[in-house]
Each structure stands twice: as C-alpha cells, then as structure tokens.
Design a protein around this motif. Sequence first.
Motif, PDB file in Angstrom:
ATOM      1  N   VAL A   1       0.702  -1.165   0.186  1.00 53.20           N
ATOM      2  CA  VAL A   1      -0.028   0.139  -0.070  1.00 53.20           C
ATOM      3  C   VAL A   1       0.762   1.344  -0.070  1.00 53.20           C
ATOM      4  CG1 VAL A   1      -1.647   1.486   1.317  1.00 53.20           C
ATOM      5  CG2 VAL A   1      -2.214  -1.188   1.115  1.00 53.20           C
TER       6      VAL A   1
ATOM      7  N   GLY B   1       0.918   4.242  -2.579  1.00 53.06           N
ATOM      8  CA  GLY B   1       0.810   5.583  -2.217  1.00 53.06           C
ATOM      9  C   GLY B   1       1.749   6.548  -2.806  1.00 53.06           C
TER      10      GLY B   1
ATOM     11  N   MET C   1      -5.509  -6.568  -5.642  1.00 57.28           N
ATOM     12  CA  MET C   1      -4.307  -5.922  -4.950  1.00 57.28           C
ATOM     13  C   MET C   1      -3.414  -6.038  -5.859  1.00 57.28           C
ATOM     14  SD  MET C   1      -5.189  -7.150  -1.206  1.00 57.28           S
ATOM     15  CE  MET C   1      -3.542  -6.776  -0.624  1.00 57.28           C
TER      16      MET C   1
ATOM     17  N   MET D   1      -6.169   3.926  -7.131  1.00 52.43           N
ATOM     18  CA  MET D   1      -5.756   3.891  -6.107  1.00 52.43           C
ATOM     19  C   MET D   1      -7.174   3.498  -4.914  1.00 52.43           C
ATOM     20  SD  MET D   1      -3.122   4.034  -3.862  1.00 52.43           S
ATOM     21  CE  MET D   1      -2.915   3.739  -2.105  1.00 52.43           C
TER      22      MET D   1
ATOM     23  N   THR E   1      -8.486  -0.295  -5.405  1.00 49.52           N
ATOM     24  CA  THR E   1      -7.332  -1.304  -4.755  1.00 49.52           C
ATOM     25  C   THR E   1      -7.249  -1.274  -3.433  1.00 49.52           C
ATOM     26  OG1 THR E   1      -6.072  -0.921  -7.082  1.00 49.52           O
ATOM     27  CG2 THR E   1      -5.113  -2.112  -5.175  1.00 49.52           C
ATOM     28  N   HIS E   2      -7.386   0.245  -2.619  1.00 43.90           N
ATOM     29  CA  HIS E   2      -6.995   0.052  -1.245  1.00 43.90           C
ATOM     30  C   HIS E   2      -8.333  -0.465  -0.613  1.00 43.90           C
ATOM     31  CE1 HIS E   2      -6.026   2.872   2.401  1.00 43.90           C
ATOM     32  NE2 HIS E   2      -5.563   1.855   2.578  1.00 43.90           N
TER      33      HIS E   2
ATOM     34  N   ALA F   1      -7.880  -3.715  -0.299  1.00 40.21           N
ATOM     35  CA  ALA F   1      -6.427  -3.976   0.595  1.00 40.21           C
ATOM     36  C   ALA F   1      -6.995  -3.830   2.205  1.00 40.21           C
ATOM     37  CB  ALA F   1      -5.261  -3.138   0.268  1.00 40.21           C
ATOM     38  N   PHE F   2      -7.901  -2.704   2.445  1.00 37.31           N
ATOM     39  CA  PHE F   2      -8.247  -2.453   3.695  1.00 37.31           C
ATOM     40  C   PHE F   2      -9.136  -3.461   4.265  1.00 37.31           C
ATOM     41  CE2 PHE F   2     -10.839  -0.593   7.033  1.00 37.31           C
ATOM     42  CZ  PHE F   2      -9.941   0.377   7.484  1.00 37.31           C
TER      43      PHE F   2
ATOM     44  N   THR G   1      -2.987   3.066   8.571  1.00 34.60           N
ATOM     45  CA  THR G   1      -3.167   3.191   7.383  1.00 34.60           C
ATOM     46  C   THR G   1      -2.596   4.681   6.837  1.00 34.60           C
ATOM     47  OG1 THR G   1      -5.411   1.973   7.217  1.00 34.60           O
ATOM     48  CG2 THR G   1      -5.186   3.813   5.689  1.00 34.60           C
TER      49      THR G   1
ATOM     50  N   LEU H   1      -0.131   4.576   3.684  1.00 35.13           N
ATOM     51  CA  LEU H   1      -0.480   5.459   2.454  1.00 35.13           C
ATOM     52  C   LEU H   1       0.722   6.657   2.392  1.00 35.13           C
ATOM     53  CD1 LEU H   1      -4.251   6.089   2.312  1.00 35.13           C
ATOM     54  CD2 LEU H   1      -2.894   4.722   0.829  1.00 35.13           C
TER      55      LEU H   1
END
Length: 399
Positions: free
Chosen positions: A222, A226, A281, A315, A318-319, A322-323, A339, A343
């Motif tokens: 991540v 970022g 991801m 972003m 995808t995030h 991932a989260f 987080t 990021l």
Amino acid sequence: MRPDTESRRGRAALMAAHCAGMVDLVALPVWVGVLISHYGLAPQQAGGLATLFLAGAVLASLVVAPRLDRLPARALTALGYGLAALAFATISRLPAGLPMALLHALAGVAAGAALSVTHGTIARSARPHRQFAAAGMALGLFAIVFLGATPPLVAAVGGPVLFVVFAGVMAVAALACLLAFPRPAGDAALAPARALTGAGPAVSAARPGRLSPAVWAGIVGVACMGLVQSMTFSFLERVGVERGWSGGAIQGVLVALGLVNLAPAVLAAVLERRWSARAVMCTGPVVQAALVAVIMTVPWFPAWAAAASVFAAVMIFTHTFAFGLLARLDASGRAMAATPAMLMTGAAIGPVLGGTLVQTAGYASLAVAAAGFGALAVACFARVPQSRATGAAALRHAA
C-alpha cells in the motif's frame, strides 16, 4: 449516548473524518500548483511542503496505531482536526518560509493522529470493507465539490484561499467528530457479522502482540502505491500546463476526476464477495503504473485527460480491497489504524521525489519510477493470503 459504527450518525462522522484526513488524495494537484504559481516556489520546494504535511501524518500514525485501544477516540479526533484547522488558517496569512513549513508539519501531525483513530475504528466495525467503501464514496463526493470549486476560487481570490478551504474542511470534521464519533464494535458484535462475510477469526487474533508477515507485506505494498499516487498526482496539473493546454481544459479534467472517483468505492462495495481481494491488489499497481506512463509521456490531450480522470480511482478501488482484507487478518484494528502511515509514508516521499525527478530528468522519469515501485507493490501483495487458513498457517510458520 455515543453512536456505534453501524448508526447513521456514526457513519457520517467517520465519512467526514476520512475526507478531511485524506484531503491530500484529492487536493495535491491544486496544492502543489498553488505553491508553485502563487507562492513562486520551485517544484522541489512545493513538493517538499506537501511532504512535510504527509510526513507529519506518518509520524502521528506510527505513534497512535499501537496505542489505539488505550486512546480517547472522540476527543483525539476532534482535537486533531481542530488543531489542523488552526494550522491551515494561520498558513493562509503567511508568506512562503520556515513558519509555513513548520505549520504544514504540525497540520500533518494533528490530522494524521485523527485519521489513524478514524481508520482504526472503521477496521473494528462489523463490515470494514463496506464501511471503508462508504468512506471512499464520501471522498468522491468531496472531490467533486473541491475540484470544481477551489481552482476558480484560487484564480479569483489568490493562493492563500486554498488554505482557508483546508481549514474549513478540518473544522467541519472536528465538529462532526466531537458530536458523533462512534465507539468501535466489540468482539462479540464483530464475530457474527464477519462470519457472514467469510472473514472469520483474524489471523493475528491468537497473538495480539504481533502482526503477521502477510500484514506487513500488505502494508509495504500500500505504501508503494501511495508513493506512486502522490508522486504523479502532485504534478498532474503542472504537466498539463507545461504542455500548453488551457486552464479551462485542465480544470474540466480535474472535475471529471472527481466525478469518476465516485465509482471505485461503489464498485468495491458491490464486488466485495465476487472478486478476489488478492487479485485486485496485484492488478492495481500494474494499472496505476500504466496510467502514469500515459499521463507523463503522451503529449496528446485526449489520452492525458482519459488517464488523468481515472488515475486516483485505481488507488481508491485497490485500497478498499486491501483495507478489507488486511482488517480481516488483524481484527485488533492496529494495522488499519496505521493506514495513514501506510499511505503517507509513500505519499510523503512522493511530492519531493517527484519534484526532484521533474527538475533533474523531466516528467517522463516519473513513469520509470512508477514502474519500479509498481513491481515492488505487486511482489508485496502476492505474499498476502486470500484465505484466513492460509494466513494462519503462514503466521505459525513465521513463529
């Protein structure tokens, strides 16, 4: 009585806090552009000021995340965003210089602490993927308003008004947190809801003092995304200006970007149980790097506009996956409370790295850097298990 994360008041407060804390994801092109065009800073200097804000957020997140369960969430979020509002209001009255730089860092520390608690609370909700997707939808709406209204306001009033806008955003978030910041769901509430989504017990639940190697790999991935996001986004507007495209055309693309940003969070919520989080991801960094190549190397406005319009959406989409996945691997919420550090460690490096590359090697060098960091992100995400059984086995092996 304090609302919980599933109440309307609680969700609204989390959305407002998310939008304020993630303001860089929306504002970096305008932010860096204002510092260059209205304050006379070089690209590296302008990127450096944004980096100070992001670095402050990283530092705060690293301090707050391990102590998440021992901190007064509502008080800390309200105080953090309140201090950030004061810092930005003061910046609006200052010329470029050391005091402005220090206040950027202070605003980052304050907002980063509040955002860390916000994300930790979302991670401890019954449906973290859905809750984070809802926060992403709110960020998309915020982007439309911000990118549609702020550049014309800056053009009419001057660069300092940008920081007045930032102060207003932080003040609204502080008030929302003070009035309605929710308490996180307890373990008893989490279990049945997460069982319905296939989340089950967290990988790290049996060993609360440690994060699994899989979670750490996801964190690094991540951070790489970022970095690419901020490195590119900081100079999205400037590359268009230097190619001679009109301000109106560039402004139209920024507004379109805000509109497009509504879609990824909605799609992520709809596709939560249909698409593999791990596959999303691993694909996201590849798409992100390809878009950077178009934005920074193709001197054709329609291609630049199309790539720029969807760039941030990759972003966000995808995030969100991932989260949700990392929150299931660590039910304590500590990993997702970090987080901002994930990021913004990358994002803090991005503006100044991007400015340095642009000054020394031109805009095309950003595409090369994006490809390298994208490959690293894919390698990290490939180590994150899709199932809790695989993750638990990896944790036992690491122990």
